[in-house]
Design a protein around this motif. Structure first.
Motif, PDB file in Angstrom:
ATOM      1  N   GLU A   1      10.719  16.941 -87.700  1.00 42.87           N
ATOM      2  CA  GLU A   1       9.640  16.581 -86.780  1.00 42.87           C
ATOM      3  C   GLU A   1      10.158  15.690 -85.661  1.00 42.87           C
ATOM      4  OE1 GLU A   1       6.658  15.019 -89.381  1.00 42.87           O
ATOM      5  OE2 GLU A   1       5.897  17.023 -89.862  1.00 42.87           O
ATOM      6  N   ARG A   2      11.014  16.297 -84.843  1.00 44.02           N
ATOM      7  CA  ARG A   2      11.661  15.597 -83.735  1.00 44.02           C
ATOM      8  C   ARG A   2      10.647  15.017 -82.768  1.00 44.02           C
ATOM      9  NH1 ARG A   2      14.630  18.999 -79.028  1.00 44.02           N
ATOM     10  NH2 ARG A   2      12.465  19.139 -78.342  1.00 44.02           N
ATOM     11  N   ASP A   3       9.594  15.791 -82.461  1.00 44.34           N
ATOM     12  CA  ASP A   3       8.675  15.388 -81.407  1.00 44.34           C
ATOM     13  C   ASP A   3       7.810  14.193 -81.794  1.00 44.34           C
ATOM     14  OD1 ASP A   3       9.826  17.501 -80.195  1.00 44.34           O
ATOM     15  OD2 ASP A   3       8.035  18.751 -80.058  1.00 44.34           O
ATOM     16  N   LYS A   4       7.695  13.931 -83.100  1.00 46.60           N
ATOM     17  CA  LYS A   4       6.960  12.741 -83.536  1.00 46.60           C
ATOM     18  C   LYS A   4       7.637  11.482 -83.001  1.00 46.60           C
ATOM     19  CE  LYS A   4       3.964  15.025 -86.049  1.00 46.60           C
ATOM     20  NZ  LYS A   4       2.543  15.142 -85.630  1.00 46.60           N
ATOM     21  N   LEU A   5       8.963  11.508 -82.932  1.00 41.86           N
ATOM     22  CA  LEU A   5       9.711  10.373 -82.380  1.00 41.86           C
ATOM     23  C   LEU A   5       9.367  10.177 -80.915  1.00 41.86           C
ATOM     24  CD1 LEU A   5      11.965   8.214 -82.371  1.00 41.86           C
ATOM     25  CD2 LEU A   5      13.602  10.070 -81.952  1.00 41.86           C
ATOM     26  N   PHE A   6       9.203  11.279 -80.178  1.00 38.11           N
ATOM     27  CA  PHE A   6       8.876  11.168 -78.759  1.00 38.11           C
ATOM     28  C   PHE A   6       7.519  10.496 -78.576  1.00 38.11           C
ATOM     29  CE2 PHE A   6      11.302  15.420 -78.171  1.00 38.11           C
ATOM     30  CZ  PHE A   6      12.480  14.779 -78.496  1.00 38.11           C
ATOM     31  N   ALA A   7       6.568  10.856 -79.432  1.00 35.82           N
ATOM     32  CA  ALA A   7       5.240  10.250 -79.352  1.00 35.82           C
ATOM     33  C   ALA A   7       5.320   8.750 -79.572  1.00 35.82           C
ATOM     34  CB  ALA A   7       4.308  10.895 -80.375  1.00 35.82           C
ATOM     35  N   GLU A   8       6.141   8.325 -80.530  1.00 35.03           N
ATOM     36  CA  GLU A   8       6.283   6.898 -80.806  1.00 35.03           C
ATOM     37  C   GLU A   8       6.944   6.169 -79.639  1.00 35.03           C
ATOM     38  OE1 GLU A   8       4.866   5.302 -83.348  1.00 35.03           O
ATOM     39  OE2 GLU A   8       4.010   7.292 -83.676  1.00 35.03           O
ATOM     40  N   ILE A   9       7.923   6.807 -79.001  1.00 35.94           N
ATOM     41  CA  ILE A   9       8.562   6.201 -77.827  1.00 35.94           C
ATOM     42  C   ILE A   9       7.538   5.993 -76.722  1.00 35.94           C
ATOM     43  CG2 ILE A   9      10.221   6.591 -75.969  1.00 35.94           C
ATOM     44  CD1 ILE A   9      11.990   8.030 -78.016  1.00 35.94           C
ATOM     45  N   PHE A  10       6.724   7.005 -76.462  1.00 32.74           N
ATOM     46  CA  PHE A  10       5.707   6.895 -75.422  1.00 32.74           C
ATOM     47  C   PHE A  10       4.689   5.815 -75.759  1.00 32.74           C
ATOM     48  CE2 PHE A  10       5.538  10.825 -72.501  1.00 32.74           C
ATOM     49  CZ  PHE A  10       6.911  10.785 -72.341  1.00 32.74           C
ATOM     50  N   ARG A  11       4.247   5.775 -77.001  1.00 31.10           N
ATOM     51  CA  ARG A  11       3.263   4.760 -77.396  1.00 31.10           C
ATOM     52  C   ARG A  11       3.843   3.359 -77.269  1.00 31.10           C
ATOM     53  NH1 ARG A  11       1.899   8.783 -81.878  1.00 31.10           N
ATOM     54  NH2 ARG A  11      -0.021   9.782 -81.122  1.00 31.10           N
ATOM     55  N   GLY A  12       5.138   3.234 -77.554  1.00 32.79           N
ATOM     56  CA  GLY A  12       5.785   1.933 -77.405  1.00 32.79           C
ATOM     57  C   GLY A  12       5.837   1.457 -75.970  1.00 32.79           C
ATOM     58  N   LEU A  13       5.661   2.363 -75.023  1.00 33.03           N
ATOM     59  CA  LEU A  13       5.644   2.017 -73.601  1.00 33.03           C
ATOM     60  C   LEU A  13       4.224   1.785 -73.082  1.00 33.03           C
ATOM     61  CD1 LEU A  13       8.293   4.628 -72.407  1.00 33.03           C
ATOM     62  CD2 LEU A  13       8.614   2.154 -72.549  1.00 33.03           C
ATOM     63  N   GLY A  14       3.248   1.824 -73.983  1.00 28.11           N
ATOM     64  CA  GLY A  14       1.874   1.578 -73.576  1.00 28.11           C
ATOM     65  C   GLY A  14       1.105   2.818 -73.174  1.00 28.11           C
ATOM     66  N   LEU A  15       1.607   4.002 -73.529  1.00 24.73           N
ATOM     67  CA  LEU A  15       0.939   5.255 -73.205  1.00 24.73           C
ATOM     68  C   LEU A  15       0.144   5.762 -74.408  1.00 24.73           C
ATOM     69  CD1 LEU A  15       3.973   6.972 -71.437  1.00 24.73           C
ATOM     70  CD2 LEU A  15       1.970   6.040 -70.302  1.00 24.73           C
ATOM     71  N   THR A  16      -1.024   6.287 -74.146  1.00 21.42           N
ATOM     72  CA  THR A  16      -1.783   6.986 -75.173  1.00 21.42           C
ATOM     73  C   THR A  16      -1.267   8.413 -75.259  1.00 21.42           C
ATOM     74  OG1 THR A  16      -3.748   5.648 -74.785  1.00 21.42           O
ATOM     75  CG2 THR A  16      -4.079   7.764 -75.880  1.00 21.42           C
ATOM     76  N   VAL A  17      -1.030   8.902 -76.480  1.00 20.91           N
ATOM     77  CA  VAL A  17      -0.441  10.228 -76.650  1.00 20.91           C
ATOM     78  C   VAL A  17      -1.376  11.105 -77.477  1.00 20.91           C
ATOM     79  CG1 VAL A  17       1.516  11.565 -77.512  1.00 20.91           C
ATOM     80  CG2 VAL A  17       1.892   9.289 -76.525  1.00 20.91           C
TER      81      VAL A  17
END
Length: 324
Positions: free
Chosen positions: A187-203
């Motif tokens: 589940e590679r893309d789950k990591l991308f979601a966490e990176i975005f959320r860590g930047l203050g983005l809603t995913v």
């Protein structure tokens, strides 16, 4: 008796990996070191040509590469670069497609394993146990798959995806859609979601889908009605499907929604608008893959090499639209 790579390395005072790189990836070796290696090799009569050196009994002077889906524009440039580098060493290369199916991958391995000196498996579907069995018979390198005792080439997308999130945040985007086409168990893309959320983005996560053009077409319809102003797609192929559907729906890119892909294939640069994408350098991948393969062929200890990524901004990303 033929001169070995170990003898060259010992006389020059470098590792055998450095000697290998001097022939397979000369741009990665300091000029003075490379020149010294070539000089000593010439003096000793060392040749990297596998047919001249007879590296092992039954050597075929052939390397193999099995990929999930050859229609993905990500793979041909990598195979082309690998082939060009291998040719300079006297190797022929062949490629097989397993159509993202475990059974087809097994068939491909069975068909080519005894015909190659080394085998590169890309994002293998096979179990760790089966891969270990294959490695015991054929020198093996895995890409984006880690199994103890087998060399691995890993693509680290973290930096490039983080740069994508930072760009979108700076452009005023706050609500993003992620088109997830990760394989089950990876589940590679789950990591991308966490990176975005860590930047203050809603995913908003959509999927998982298959990593195909049609998946982007389907997901784009959901994005168009979901309120996201930016999209990160699993890869360029999925992103291009989304781009086509946005156009069909009258959704303007990047005026209404910004779009980011992953891989930075040739199509990313030539579509309209040109696609912002996380770049994975095929030349760097090929150089490292070939070095790992030759290490495996010559019986060196397995190791892992990590290749990084970076964002290539293009016209598909722009300021977030004003709230309606």
């Amino acid at each position: 008796m033929a001169v070995t790579i170990n003898e060259v390395a010992k006389l020059v005072g470098v590792s055998t990996s450095t000697v290998s790189r001097a022939f397979t990836a000369p741009d990665q070796v300091r000029a003075e070191t490379r020149d010294r290696i070539l000089q000593v090799s010439a003096e000793l009569g060392y040749s990297p040509n596998p047919s001249a050196r007879s590296l092992r009994a039954g050597a075929t002077a052939t390397l193999g590469m099995i990929v999930p889906n050859i229609t993905n524009p990500f793979y041909p440039p990598i195979f082309k670069a690998l082939q060009q580098r291998a040719r300079t060493l006297g190797y022929t290369t062949l490629v097989a497609d397993c159509d993202d199916r475990e059974s087809a991958e097994l068939e491909a391995v069975a068909a080519v394993a005894n015909r190659v000196d080394g085998l590169l498996l890309w994002a293998s579907w096979l179990s760790d146990e089966r891969l270990a069995e294959i490695a015991a018979q054929t020198p093996l390198v895995l890409v984006n798959r880690e199994v103890p005792g087998i060399s691995t080439l890993r693509i680290d997308l973290t930096a490039g995806v983080r740069q994508a999130g930072e760009l979108l945040h700076a452009l005023g985007h706050r609500r993003c859609a992620l088109i997830d086409a990760s394989r089950p168990g990876f589940e590679r893309d789950k990591l991308f979601a966490e990176i975005f959320r860590g930047l203050g983005l809603t995913v908003v996560e959509l999927g998982p889908y298959d990593a195909r053009f049609e998946s982007g077409v389907h997901a784009a319809t959901l994005v168009a009605t979901g309120g996201a102003t930016a999209v990160l797609a699993h890869n360029d192929l999925v992103a291009l499907g989304a781009l086509q559907q946005f156009t069909a729906l009258g959704v303007r890119v990047p005026t209404d929604v910004s779009l980011v892909g992953i891989d930075d294939t040739l199509l990313a640069a030539v579509c309209t608008p040109a696609l912002t994408s996380v770049r994975i350098d095929p030349e760097e991948l090929a150089a490292n893959a070939l070095e790992l393969l030759l290490d495996a062929v010559t019986g060196r200890d397995p190791r892992q090499v990590v290749v990084g990524t970076r964002l290539v901004p293009r016209a598909s990303t722009g300021p977030a639209p004003a709230p309606r």
